[in-house]
Design a protein around this motif. Structure first.
Motif, PDB file in Angstrom:
ATOM      1  N   LYS A 142      -4.107  32.325  23.841  1.00 47.71           N
ATOM      2  CA  LYS A 142      -4.675  31.413  22.845  1.00 47.71           C
ATOM      3  C   LYS A 142      -5.087  32.082  21.540  1.00 47.71           C
ATOM      4  O   LYS A 142      -5.416  31.401  20.573  1.00 47.71           O
ATOM      5  CB  LYS A 142      -5.849  30.644  23.444  1.00 47.71           C
ATOM      6  N   PHE A 143      -5.016  33.398  21.497  1.00 45.85           N
ATOM      7  CA  PHE A 143      -5.363  34.134  20.276  1.00 45.85           C
ATOM      8  C   PHE A 143      -4.139  34.807  19.633  1.00 45.85           C
ATOM      9  O   PHE A 143      -4.296  35.621  18.729  1.00 45.85           O
ATOM     10  CB  PHE A 143      -6.420  35.204  20.583  1.00 45.85           C
ATOM     11  N   ASP A 144      -2.945  34.475  20.045  1.00 48.51           N
ATOM     12  CA  ASP A 144      -1.727  35.144  19.591  1.00 48.51           C
ATOM     13  C   ASP A 144      -1.305  34.653  18.199  1.00 48.51           C
ATOM     14  O   ASP A 144      -0.351  33.894  18.040  1.00 48.51           O
ATOM     15  CB  ASP A 144      -0.607  34.936  20.611  1.00 48.51           C
ATOM     16  N   MET A 145      -2.006  35.125  17.187  1.00 50.09           N
ATOM     17  CA  MET A 145      -1.724  34.717  15.809  1.00 50.09           C
ATOM     18  C   MET A 145      -0.418  35.318  15.289  1.00 50.09           C
ATOM     19  O   MET A 145       0.221  34.749  14.410  1.00 50.09           O
ATOM     20  CB  MET A 145      -2.873  35.107  14.881  1.00 50.09           C
ATOM     21  N   ALA A 146      -0.001  36.442  15.851  1.00 52.05           N
ATOM     22  CA  ALA A 146       1.283  37.032  15.441  1.00 52.05           C
ATOM     23  C   ALA A 146       2.428  36.079  15.790  1.00 52.05           C
ATOM     24  O   ALA A 146       3.351  35.885  14.990  1.00 52.05           O
ATOM     25  CB  ALA A 146       1.480  38.392  16.098  1.00 52.05           C
ATOM     26  N   ALA A 147       2.366  35.478  16.961  1.00 56.00           N
ATOM     27  CA  ALA A 147       3.394  34.505  17.337  1.00 56.00           C
ATOM     28  C   ALA A 147       3.345  33.293  16.415  1.00 56.00           C
ATOM     29  O   ALA A 147       4.382  32.739  16.053  1.00 56.00           O
ATOM     30  CB  ALA A 147       3.213  34.067  18.789  1.00 56.00           C
ATOM     31  N   TRP A 200       0.687  24.463  24.208  1.00 53.82           N
ATOM     32  CA  TRP A 200      -0.457  25.057  23.506  1.00 53.82           C
ATOM     33  C   TRP A 200      -1.279  24.024  22.739  1.00 53.82           C
ATOM     34  O   TRP A 200      -2.274  24.379  22.117  1.00 53.82           O
ATOM     35  CB  TRP A 200      -0.001  26.192  22.594  1.00 53.82           C
ATOM     36  N   THR A 201      -0.887  22.750  22.806  1.00 50.74           N
ATOM     37  CA  THR A 201      -1.676  21.690  22.172  1.00 50.74           C
ATOM     38  C   THR A 201      -2.578  20.984  23.184  1.00 50.74           C
ATOM     39  O   THR A 201      -3.271  20.033  22.826  1.00 50.74           O
ATOM     40  CB  THR A 201      -0.768  20.648  21.487  1.00 50.74           C
ATOM     41  N   ALA A 202      -2.573  21.440  24.414  1.00 56.19           N
ATOM     42  CA  ALA A 202      -3.372  20.798  25.464  1.00 56.19           C
ATOM     43  C   ALA A 202      -4.872  20.951  25.236  1.00 56.19           C
ATOM     44  O   ALA A 202      -5.665  20.198  25.786  1.00 56.19           O
ATOM     45  CB  ALA A 202      -2.992  21.350  26.836  1.00 56.19           C
ATOM     46  N   ASP A 203      -5.242  21.922  24.416  1.00 53.18           N
ATOM     47  CA  ASP A 203      -6.652  22.107  24.068  1.00 53.18           C
ATOM     48  C   ASP A 203      -6.709  22.550  22.606  1.00 53.18           C
ATOM     49  O   ASP A 203      -6.359  23.678  22.285  1.00 53.18           O
ATOM     50  CB  ASP A 203      -7.301  23.147  24.970  1.00 53.18           C
ATOM     51  N   VAL A 204      -7.131  21.643  21.728  1.00 55.58           N
ATOM     52  CA  VAL A 204      -7.137  21.983  20.299  1.00 55.58           C
ATOM     53  C   VAL A 204      -8.225  22.981  19.940  1.00 55.58           C
ATOM     54  O   VAL A 204      -8.281  23.435  18.801  1.00 55.58           O
ATOM     55  CB  VAL A 204      -7.230  20.735  19.387  1.00 55.58           C
ATOM     56  N   ASN A 205      -9.048  23.360  20.891  1.00 55.37           N
ATOM     57  CA  ASN A 205     -10.034  24.409  20.643  1.00 55.37           C
ATOM     58  C   ASN A 205      -9.412  25.798  20.686  1.00 55.37           C
ATOM     59  O   ASN A 205     -10.027  26.757  20.242  1.00 55.37           O
ATOM     60  CB  ASN A 205     -11.178  24.302  21.655  1.00 55.37           C
ATOM     61  N   TRP A 206      -8.209  25.897  21.246  1.00 53.14           N
ATOM     62  CA  TRP A 206      -7.511  27.172  21.243  1.00 53.14           C
ATOM     63  C   TRP A 206      -7.068  27.468  19.814  1.00 53.14           C
ATOM     64  O   TRP A 206      -6.506  26.594  19.136  1.00 53.14           O
ATOM     65  CB  TRP A 206      -6.298  27.127  22.150  1.00 53.14           C
ATOM     66  N   PRO A 207      -7.285  28.659  19.325  1.00 52.42           N
ATOM     67  CA  PRO A 207      -6.910  28.982  17.939  1.00 52.42           C
ATOM     68  C   PRO A 207      -5.435  28.733  17.609  1.00 52.42           C
ATOM     69  O   PRO A 207      -5.117  28.376  16.477  1.00 52.42           O
ATOM     70  CB  PRO A 207      -7.264  30.462  17.815  1.00 52.42           C
ATOM     71  N   VAL A 208      -4.545  28.893  18.560  1.00 48.86           N
ATOM     72  CA  VAL A 208      -3.120  28.701  18.272  1.00 48.86           C
ATOM     73  C   VAL A 208      -2.721  27.231  18.160  1.00 48.86           C
ATOM     74  O   VAL A 208      -1.697  26.902  17.569  1.00 48.86           O
ATOM     75  CB  VAL A 208      -2.218  29.400  19.314  1.00 48.86           C
ATOM     76  N   ALA A 209      -3.528  26.331  18.704  1.00 47.15           N
ATOM     77  CA  ALA A 209      -3.151  24.912  18.775  1.00 47.15           C
ATOM     78  C   ALA A 209      -2.877  24.299  17.403  1.00 47.15           C
ATOM     79  O   ALA A 209      -1.868  23.613  17.218  1.00 47.15           O
ATOM     80  CB  ALA A 209      -4.230  24.111  19.501  1.00 47.15           C
ATOM     81  N   SER A 210      -3.740  24.534  16.451  1.00 53.86           N
ATOM     82  CA  SER A 210      -3.547  23.916  15.131  1.00 53.86           C
ATOM     83  C   SER A 210      -2.289  24.448  14.449  1.00 53.86           C
ATOM     84  O   SER A 210      -1.606  23.708  13.735  1.00 53.86           O
ATOM     85  CB  SER A 210      -4.775  24.132  14.248  1.00 53.86           C
TER      86      SER A 210
END
Length: 124
Positions: free
Chosen positions: A8-13, A35-45
């Motif tokens: 959930k923190f994979d900003m490089a991807a 990865w949209t199952a939880d919009v609190n995960w940083p990658v979701a947005s």
């Protein structure tokens, strides 16, 4: 090119995802939508921002989410992704959304999926 986040923190991807072609994104669409199952995960947005402009390829995966038993995921999709979709994609989801308004499941009512769907449909 690895465009699906590994965590959930994979900003490089996410950076690679933004540069990926639509064809590459479509090839990984189910995994990305996961990865949209939880919009609190940083990658979701980041995933939502990248996939929202896609076309018909989104319809079946979104219908699968909307017909699933994962009401939290439905809620996030209805609140954060569906309002951003192209009109031609949105129109193909209307029957699923109308079902949630007219005949919500008990859990859709409990998780407020029903209320968000009703508000979304009323805003059109």
């Amino acid at each position: 090119m690895h465009i699906v986040p590994k965590d959930k923190f994979d900003m490089a991807a996410c950076k690679r995802l933004n540069k990926a072609s639509d064809a590459e994104v479509i090839d990984h669409l189910d995994d990305l939508l996961g990865w949209t199952a939880d919009v609190n995960w940083p990658v979701a947005s980041h995933v939502i921002d990248r996939v929202k402009g896609l076309g018909d390829e989104l319809v079946l995966p979104l219908k699968n989410i909307l017909s699933s038993a994962d009401d939290t995921w439905k809620y996030f999709i209805i609140v954060h992704l569906i309002p951003e979709l192209r009109e031609d994609v949105f129109s193909q989801l209307k029957s699923d959304l109308q079902r949630m308004v007219s005949k919500p499941t008990d859990s859709e009512v409990l998780e407020e999926v029903y209320l968000e769907t009703k508000a979304l449909m009323a805003s059109l």
